[in-house]
Design a protein around this motif. Structure first.
Motif, PDB file in Angstrom:
ATOM      1  N   PRO A 135     -44.206  20.538 -35.756  1.00  0.00           N
ATOM      2  CA  PRO A 135     -45.347  20.383 -34.839  1.00  0.00           C
ATOM      3  C   PRO A 135     -45.895  21.783 -34.520  1.00  0.00           C
ATOM      4  O   PRO A 135     -45.199  22.614 -33.944  1.00  0.00           O
ATOM      5  CB  PRO A 135     -44.725  19.737 -33.589  1.00  0.00           C
ATOM      6  CG  PRO A 135     -43.395  19.210 -34.043  1.00  0.00           C
ATOM      7  CD  PRO A 135     -42.938  20.163 -35.118  1.00  0.00           C
ATOM      8  N   ASN A 193     -46.010  13.625 -40.235  1.00  0.00           N
ATOM      9  CA  ASN A 193     -47.015  14.468 -39.594  1.00  0.00           C
ATOM     10  C   ASN A 193     -48.235  13.625 -39.218  1.00  0.00           C
ATOM     11  O   ASN A 193     -48.766  13.744 -38.102  1.00  0.00           O
ATOM     12  CB  ASN A 193     -47.411  15.599 -40.535  1.00  0.00           C
ATOM     13  CG  ASN A 193     -48.582  16.420 -40.019  1.00  0.00           C
ATOM     14  OD1 ASN A 193     -48.471  17.141 -39.046  1.00  0.00           O
ATOM     15  ND2 ASN A 193     -49.715  16.301 -40.701  1.00  0.00           N
ATOM     16  N   LEU A 196     -47.502  11.484 -36.230  1.00  0.00           N
ATOM     17  CA  LEU A 196     -47.539  12.248 -34.983  1.00  0.00           C
ATOM     18  C   LEU A 196     -48.973  12.459 -34.499  1.00  0.00           C
ATOM     19  O   LEU A 196     -49.244  12.430 -33.288  1.00  0.00           O
ATOM     20  CB  LEU A 196     -46.853  13.598 -35.181  1.00  0.00           C
ATOM     21  CG  LEU A 196     -46.730  14.496 -33.958  1.00  0.00           C
ATOM     22  CD1 LEU A 196     -45.874  13.845 -32.875  1.00  0.00           C
ATOM     23  CD2 LEU A 196     -46.156  15.856 -34.341  1.00  0.00           C
ATOM     24  N   LEU A 197     -49.911  12.645 -35.433  1.00  0.00           N
ATOM     25  CA  LEU A 197     -51.307  12.894 -35.083  1.00  0.00           C
ATOM     26  C   LEU A 197     -52.075  11.618 -34.744  1.00  0.00           C
ATOM     27  O   LEU A 197     -53.125  11.687 -34.091  1.00  0.00           O
ATOM     28  CB  LEU A 197     -52.015  13.608 -36.233  1.00  0.00           C
ATOM     29  CG  LEU A 197     -51.564  15.029 -36.549  1.00  0.00           C
ATOM     30  CD1 LEU A 197     -52.332  15.557 -37.755  1.00  0.00           C
ATOM     31  CD2 LEU A 197     -51.757  15.947 -35.348  1.00  0.00           C
ATOM     32  N   ASN A 198     -51.563  10.485 -35.172  1.00  0.00           N
ATOM     33  CA  ASN A 198     -52.262   9.207 -34.988  1.00  0.00           C
ATOM     34  C   ASN A 198     -52.271   8.817 -33.504  1.00  0.00           C
ATOM     35  O   ASN A 198     -51.219   8.653 -32.890  1.00  0.00           O
ATOM     36  CB  ASN A 198     -51.564   8.122 -35.808  1.00  0.00           C
ATOM     37  CG  ASN A 198     -52.364   6.840 -35.883  1.00  0.00           C
ATOM     38  OD1 ASN A 198     -53.238   6.575 -35.052  1.00  0.00           O
ATOM     39  ND2 ASN A 198     -52.067   6.023 -36.883  1.00  0.00           N
ATOM     40  N   LYS A 199     -53.447   8.679 -32.938  1.00  0.00           N
ATOM     41  CA  LYS A 199     -53.564   8.335 -31.517  1.00  0.00           C
ATOM     42  C   LYS A 199     -53.266   6.868 -31.242  1.00  0.00           C
ATOM     43  O   LYS A 199     -52.999   6.484 -30.086  1.00  0.00           O
ATOM     44  CB  LYS A 199     -54.947   8.711 -31.001  1.00  0.00           C
ATOM     45  CG  LYS A 199     -55.244  10.203 -31.038  1.00  0.00           C
ATOM     46  CD  LYS A 199     -56.557  10.520 -30.391  1.00  0.00           C
ATOM     47  CE  LYS A 199     -56.878  12.009 -30.460  1.00  0.00           C
ATOM     48  NZ  LYS A 199     -55.852  12.825 -29.795  1.00  0.00           N
ATOM     49  N   GLU A 222     -41.038  14.273 -29.862  1.00  0.00           N
ATOM     50  CA  GLU A 222     -42.474  14.506 -30.043  1.00  0.00           C
ATOM     51  C   GLU A 222     -43.204  13.188 -30.287  1.00  0.00           C
ATOM     52  O   GLU A 222     -44.287  12.953 -29.753  1.00  0.00           O
ATOM     53  CB  GLU A 222     -42.704  15.456 -31.220  1.00  0.00           C
ATOM     54  CG  GLU A 222     -42.162  16.851 -31.038  1.00  0.00           C
ATOM     55  CD  GLU A 222     -43.132  17.780 -30.326  1.00  0.00           C
ATOM     56  OE1 GLU A 222     -44.280  17.371 -30.076  1.00  0.00           O
ATOM     57  OE2 GLU A 222     -42.720  18.918 -30.015  1.00  0.00           O
ATOM     58  N   LEU A 223     -42.609  12.305 -31.095  1.00  0.00           N
ATOM     59  CA  LEU A 223     -43.232  11.015 -31.377  1.00  0.00           C
ATOM     60  C   LEU A 223     -43.334  10.174 -30.106  1.00  0.00           C
ATOM     61  O   LEU A 223     -44.365   9.524 -29.862  1.00  0.00           O
ATOM     62  CB  LEU A 223     -42.416  10.260 -32.426  1.00  0.00           C
ATOM     63  CG  LEU A 223     -42.616  10.624 -33.888  1.00  0.00           C
ATOM     64  CD1 LEU A 223     -41.709   9.774 -34.762  1.00  0.00           C
ATOM     65  CD2 LEU A 223     -44.068  10.455 -34.311  1.00  0.00           C
ATOM     66  N   SER A 226     -46.183  11.468 -27.949  1.00  0.00           N
ATOM     67  CA  SER A 226     -47.550  11.522 -28.510  1.00  0.00           C
ATOM     68  C   SER A 226     -48.376  10.289 -28.158  1.00  0.00           C
ATOM     69  O   SER A 226     -47.840   9.287 -27.718  1.00  0.00           O
ATOM     70  CB  SER A 226     -47.476  11.681 -30.025  1.00  0.00           C
ATOM     71  OG  SER A 226     -46.905  10.531 -30.617  1.00  0.00           O
TER      72      SER A 226
END
Length: 226
Positions: A135, A193, A196-199, A222-223, A226
């Motif tokens: 991250p 990755n 993790l970025l998926n809203k 982190e997951l 998020s």
């Protein structure tokens, strides 16, 4: 389990796939001015070293991290791909120094879409295991002058990855990299990755990732956040 090294590959590999370690990078913690203009300690400033370097549970000899406790060993080594540099340089229209991301090991022929959680790599006399994507923070942008380079690398699908040390040993730039155990094809660094970025991620996919026995707890946190 891995003492005999290079005889237990599972899962298909592309014909003629060759991997190599291009750089071994180390650096001590320094005080630098961060993106917000504040003084902060960081280990982002790595430099290439030649010759053999010892690697153990806490990472490379002579290397430090300011805010990644390596007592657990889940961030002992930070890997990045030279192919990712090429993609990012094309994206930004300028050359990037190597290392720009604070990576310890710069690979050729092995990138975020190739790397799977649970992959075990033989490098020199050491064995290392991929366990999470990176991250990204703001330091790569500060180091290079490319605004938000770290987050942009994540958006481009090239975050890099962390590894734990399965067997201590010696590594050196120029070493061949052999894949001796293959992780699950469903869990590449690139896919995690993106997750993790998926809203609005699929809850079932998140739950499956959180249940992965090798994915590092640090990344699972982190997951969840998020």
């Amino acid at each position: 389990m891995f003492s005999k090294g290079r005889s237990i590959v599972t899962g298909p590999l592309p014909i003629g796939w060759a991997m190599r370690l291009l750089q071994v990078n180390v650096g001590r913690v320094q005080t630098r001015t961060n993106a917000r203009g504040r003084e902060e300690t960081t280990g982002i400033g790595k430099h290439p070293v030649t010759g053999p370097v010892g690697v153990g549970p806490a990472g490379l000899d002579g290397d430090e991290s300011a805010y990644r406790s390596r007592d657990i060993g889940d961030t002992a080594l930070h890997g990045f791909a030279v192919e990712s540099y090429a993609a990012l340089e094309s994206r930004f229209g300028q050359a990037l120094p190597r290392p720009a991301f604070g990576e310890n090991l710069l690979f050729a022929g092995y990138g975020d879409a190739d790397a799977r959680i649970g992959d075990v790599l033989a490098i020199g006399t050491a064995l290392v295991m991929v366990n999470q994507p990176v991250p990204r923070c703001g330091w790569p942008g500060v180091l290079t002058g490319v605004k938000a380079l770290g987050p942009q690398a994540m958006k481009a699908g090239t975050p890099g990855w962390y590894m734990q040390v399965v067997r201590a040993g010696i590594v050196a730039a120029g070493d061949a990299v052999d894949l001796v155990q293959r992780g699950d094809a469903a869990w590449t660094v690139a896919r995690l990755n993106a997750l993790l970025l998926n809203k609005h991620p699929d809850p079932a996919v998140v739950a499956a990732a959180l249940a992965h026995p090798i994915l590092a707890d640090r990344f699972k946190k982190e997951l969840r956040a998020s």
